[in-house]
Design a protein around this motif. Structure first.
Motif, PDB file in Angstrom:
ATOM      1  N   UNK A   1      37.693 -83.944 -27.917  1.00  0.00           N
ATOM      2  CA  UNK A   1      36.393 -83.405 -27.899  1.00  0.00           C
ATOM      3  C   UNK A   1      36.253 -82.558 -29.341  1.00  0.00           C
ATOM      4  N   UNK A   2      35.134 -82.689 -29.685  1.00  0.00           N
ATOM      5  CA  UNK A   2      34.929 -82.142 -31.372  1.00  0.00           C
ATOM      6  C   UNK A   2      34.041 -81.083 -30.894  1.00  0.00           C
ATOM      7  N   UNK A   3      34.438 -79.758 -31.358  1.00  0.00           N
ATOM      8  CA  UNK A   3      33.538 -78.798 -31.481  1.00  0.00           C
ATOM      9  C   UNK A   3      32.503 -78.862 -32.418  1.00  0.00           C
ATOM     10  N   UNK A   4      31.314 -78.187 -32.001  1.00  0.00           N
ATOM     11  CA  UNK A   4      29.937 -78.475 -33.134  1.00  0.00           C
ATOM     12  C   UNK A   4      29.151 -77.234 -32.862  1.00  0.00           C
ATOM     13  N   UNK A   5      28.408 -76.660 -33.621  1.00  0.00           N
ATOM     14  CA  UNK A   5      27.432 -75.820 -33.175  1.00  0.00           C
ATOM     15  C   UNK A   5      26.347 -76.197 -32.536  1.00  0.00           C
ATOM     16  N   UNK A   6      25.367 -75.516 -32.065  1.00  0.00           N
ATOM     17  CA  UNK A   6      24.109 -75.986 -31.230  1.00  0.00           C
ATOM     18  C   UNK A   6      23.030 -76.699 -32.188  1.00  0.00           C
ATOM     19  N   UNK A   7      22.616 -77.745 -31.652  1.00  0.00           N
ATOM     20  CA  UNK A   7      21.483 -78.650 -32.175  1.00  0.00           C
ATOM     21  C   UNK A   7      20.330 -77.650 -32.256  1.00  0.00           C
ATOM     22  N   UNK A   8      19.025 -77.860 -32.728  1.00  0.00           N
ATOM     23  CA  UNK A   8      17.991 -77.245 -32.473  1.00  0.00           C
ATOM     24  C   UNK A   8      17.354 -77.211 -30.917  1.00  0.00           C
ATOM     25  N   UNK A   9      17.392 -76.027 -30.378  1.00  0.00           N
ATOM     26  CA  UNK A   9      17.204 -76.179 -28.896  1.00  0.00           C
ATOM     27  C   UNK A   9      15.589 -76.589 -28.677  1.00  0.00           C
ATOM     28  N   UNK A  10      15.211 -77.249 -27.624  1.00  0.00           N
ATOM     29  CA  UNK A  10      14.029 -77.636 -27.005  1.00  0.00           C
ATOM     30  C   UNK A  10      13.705 -76.639 -25.994  1.00  0.00           C
ATOM     31  N   UNK A  11      12.285 -76.325 -25.861  1.00  0.00           N
ATOM     32  CA  UNK A  11      11.951 -75.349 -24.764  1.00  0.00           C
ATOM     33  C   UNK A  11      10.835 -76.043 -23.990  1.00  0.00           C
ATOM     34  N   UNK A  12      10.694 -75.866 -22.569  1.00  0.00           N
ATOM     35  CA  UNK A  12      10.027 -76.568 -21.692  1.00  0.00           C
ATOM     36  C   UNK A  12       9.328 -75.256 -20.902  1.00  0.00           C
ATOM     37  N   UNK A  13       8.180 -75.499 -20.673  1.00  0.00           N
ATOM     38  CA  UNK A  13       7.150 -74.266 -19.866  1.00  0.00           C
ATOM     39  C   UNK A  13       6.919 -74.986 -18.693  1.00  0.00           C
ATOM     40  N   UNK A  14       6.790 -74.109 -17.554  1.00  0.00           N
ATOM     41  CA  UNK A  14       6.277 -74.629 -16.311  1.00  0.00           C
ATOM     42  C   UNK A  14       5.357 -73.442 -15.668  1.00  0.00           C
ATOM     43  N   UNK A  15       4.163 -73.580 -14.977  1.00  0.00           N
ATOM     44  CA  UNK A  15       3.593 -75.059 -14.739  1.00  0.00           C
ATOM     45  C   UNK A  15       2.855 -75.279 -16.106  1.00  0.00           C
ATOM     46  N   UNK A  16       2.427 -74.497 -17.111  1.00  0.00           N
ATOM     47  CA  UNK A  16       2.019 -74.802 -18.223  1.00  0.00           C
ATOM     48  C   UNK A  16       1.946 -73.614 -19.156  1.00  0.00           C
ATOM     49  N   UNK A  17       1.375 -74.040 -20.479  1.00  0.00           N
ATOM     50  CA  UNK A  17       1.211 -72.941 -21.555  1.00  0.00           C
ATOM     51  C   UNK A  17       0.214 -72.012 -21.471  1.00  0.00           C
ATOM     52  N   UNK A  18      -0.663 -72.068 -20.568  1.00  0.00           N
ATOM     53  CA  UNK A  18      -1.960 -71.466 -20.293  1.00  0.00           C
ATOM     54  C   UNK A  18      -1.872 -70.964 -18.843  1.00  0.00           C
ATOM     55  N   UNK A  19      -1.767 -69.618 -18.676  1.00  0.00           N
ATOM     56  CA  UNK A  19      -1.247 -69.175 -17.513  1.00  0.00           C
ATOM     57  C   UNK A  19      -2.675 -68.409 -16.814  1.00  0.00           C
ATOM     58  N   UNK A  20      -2.944 -68.226 -15.361  1.00  0.00           N
ATOM     59  CA  UNK A  20      -3.517 -67.291 -14.893  1.00  0.00           C
ATOM     60  C   UNK A  20      -2.854 -65.769 -14.709  1.00  0.00           C
ATOM     61  N   UNK A  21      -3.814 -64.808 -14.642  1.00  0.00           N
ATOM     62  CA  UNK A  21      -3.319 -63.604 -14.602  1.00  0.00           C
ATOM     63  C   UNK A  21      -2.672 -63.472 -13.057  1.00  0.00           C
TER      64      UNK A  21
END
Length: 447
Positions: free
Chosen positions: A280-300
């Motif tokens: 088990x090789x130890x290594x730092x985090x790779x560039x994270x990815x982000x997902x949003x739900x339900x979408x990136x344009x939200x209703x108030x």
């Protein structure tokens, strides 16, 4: 066997070696002999300081009886003109050229038999040859030329099992086999056997950091010496062959090198495979990815869920930030915003961190939408259709009334009204229908 006469001077002095080449078995007893030649009239007492040697020290020959390497194993005896050297329990290190030296009672007269007797010490060896896929043939072998009447004895795990120059054993046997030459040899051959006590070691044994040097070593006890093969287990597929050396070296180990490894040791008598060892090789985090739900344009007033993920060992911890703000908004892999408002709009990112390092995701823009566009489009479509239908119906009713006005000059009033009621009753209820279709739409819009 041959006899060589060496004349050391012109006056008749010399040494005859009765055998110049001797092949002896390890552990046996060897006899080397010679005869002294001398001029007529020499008495036995005129010969002094007789000894055997193989090497010199400070320009002087070293008497074997004083050599520590032969201590307790050599004996020198002379009878008249014949001299003998007896070496017991001979070793491979005793292989050398042996010479005899003597002096007379006259000062300065020293004689050495040269060349001397060459002694070669060898041991029995078991040679292995595959007979077929099931059986192996073992042969007792020596570099010395032995008598045709030599009788070999075979041992299996220290037990005498057979006589003869060869032995058949099953392939893959875990037993140990050796041979012995009866009547001539005091020691058995080294035993032959398949791989035993297979082990795998890892260096360094501490945690493995990405970019560091790591060495896996496979070792076993086997004779003949074993050949090694390294494998890596990749998922559910068969193990993948990596190397055919005792050591598997990673000069700069990477995260992709993590996995399960095993080694196989094999010789002519058998094969053995180690258990898998996990790397088990130890290594730092790779560039994270982000997902949003339900979408990136939200209703108030809606709910927004952001999820951050990355590859890291050990597992990363997550922190959420909004652009241009120093204080984190949340921690954990999932960030949930309830009752979304215009104040929540903006750019968000997550930070993944472990003991090896940290990495930030790219910015994610989240904005508020005051009107649900899908609902708005549906409403506009429905209202447009309603208005068109009403206009068409109104035009039809106007055309009908005009027609009635023209026909009223010809027919009695009662008949015209009856016809109008029978032909077009829907015109009478035009206002009611419009009201009934309008009320639900107004209620829905208010909701």
């Amino acid at each position: 066997m041959c006899c060589v006469t060496v004349i050391q001077s012109q006056d008749g002095w010399g040494v005859n070696y009765l055998q110049t080449d001797i092949c002896a078995a390890k552990g046996s007893t060897v006899l080397i002999s010679c005869d002294i030649t001398h001029p007529p009239g020499i008495r036995y007492s005129d010969i002094k300081d007789r000894f055997w040697f193989t090497k010199e020290k400070d320009g002087e020959r070293v008497d074997l009886t004083t050599d520590s390497e032969y201590s307790g194993r050599v004996k020198h005896t002379c009878y008249s003109k014949s001299c003998y050297l007896i070496i017991t329990d001979v070793r491979e290190s005793d292989s050398a050229e042996y010479k005899f030296r003597f002096m007379t009672n006259k000062p300065g007269e020293k004689y050495t038999g040269s060349p001397g007797v060459t002694l070669s010490v060898t041991g029995l060896q078991v040679q292995v040859r595959r007979s077929d896929s099931t059986w192996l043939e073992l042969t007792c072998h020596s570099n010395c030329v032995l008598s045709d009447r030599a009788e070999y004895v075979w041992y299996k795990n220290e037990e005498n099992i057979k006589t003869g120059s060869s032995l058949l054993v099953s392939s893959g046997s875990t037993d140990r086999y050796s041979c012995y030459l009866r009547g001539s040899w005091d020691q058995r051959s080294p035993a032959v056997y398949g791989p035993q006590r297979l082990s795998v070691s890892v260096s360094p044994s501490a945690e493995m950091l990405e970019g560091g040097s790591v060495t896996l070593t496979c070792s076993t006890d086997a004779n003949p010496a074993a050949n090694y093969t390294w494998y890596k287990q990749d998922g559910t597929s068969d193990p993948r062959l990596l190397s055919e050396e005792p050591q598997l070296v990673f000069s700069s180990i990477q995260s992709s090198d993590s996995g399960n490894y095993s080694c196989t040791a094999e010789n002519q008598l058998g094969r053995k495979t180690s258990d898998f060892i996990s790397i088990a090789v130890k290594y730092g985090p790779q560039r994270p990815s982000v997902s949003v739900s339900p979408s990136a344009e939200m209703l108030e007033g809606g709910l927004v869920t952001l999820t951050c993920s990355t590859d890291a060992n050990p597992a990363a911890n997550y922190t959420w930030y909004k652009e241009h703000e120093d204080s984190p908004r949340a921690s954990g892999q999932i960030f949930t915003i309830t009752n979304f408002t215009a104040e929540h709009s903006g750019n968000y990112y997550c930070e993944a961190q472990n003991e090896m390092g940290r990495s930030n995701s790219t910015l994610l823009l989240i904005t508020e939408s005051g009107v649900d566009r899908t609902t708005m489009i549906i409403h506009i479509t429905r209202w447009t259709l309603l208005v068109v239908m009403l206009i068409l119906l109104l035009l039809f009713c106007l055309w009908t009334r005009k027609k009635k006005a023209v026909s009223s000059t010809i027919e009695p009033r009662e008949s015209r009204e009856a016809v109008e009621m029978d032909l077009h009753p829907e015109c009478e209820d035009l206002s009611d229908m419009a009201a009934q279709r309008e009320d639900p739409e107004e209620q829905e819009d208010q909701v």
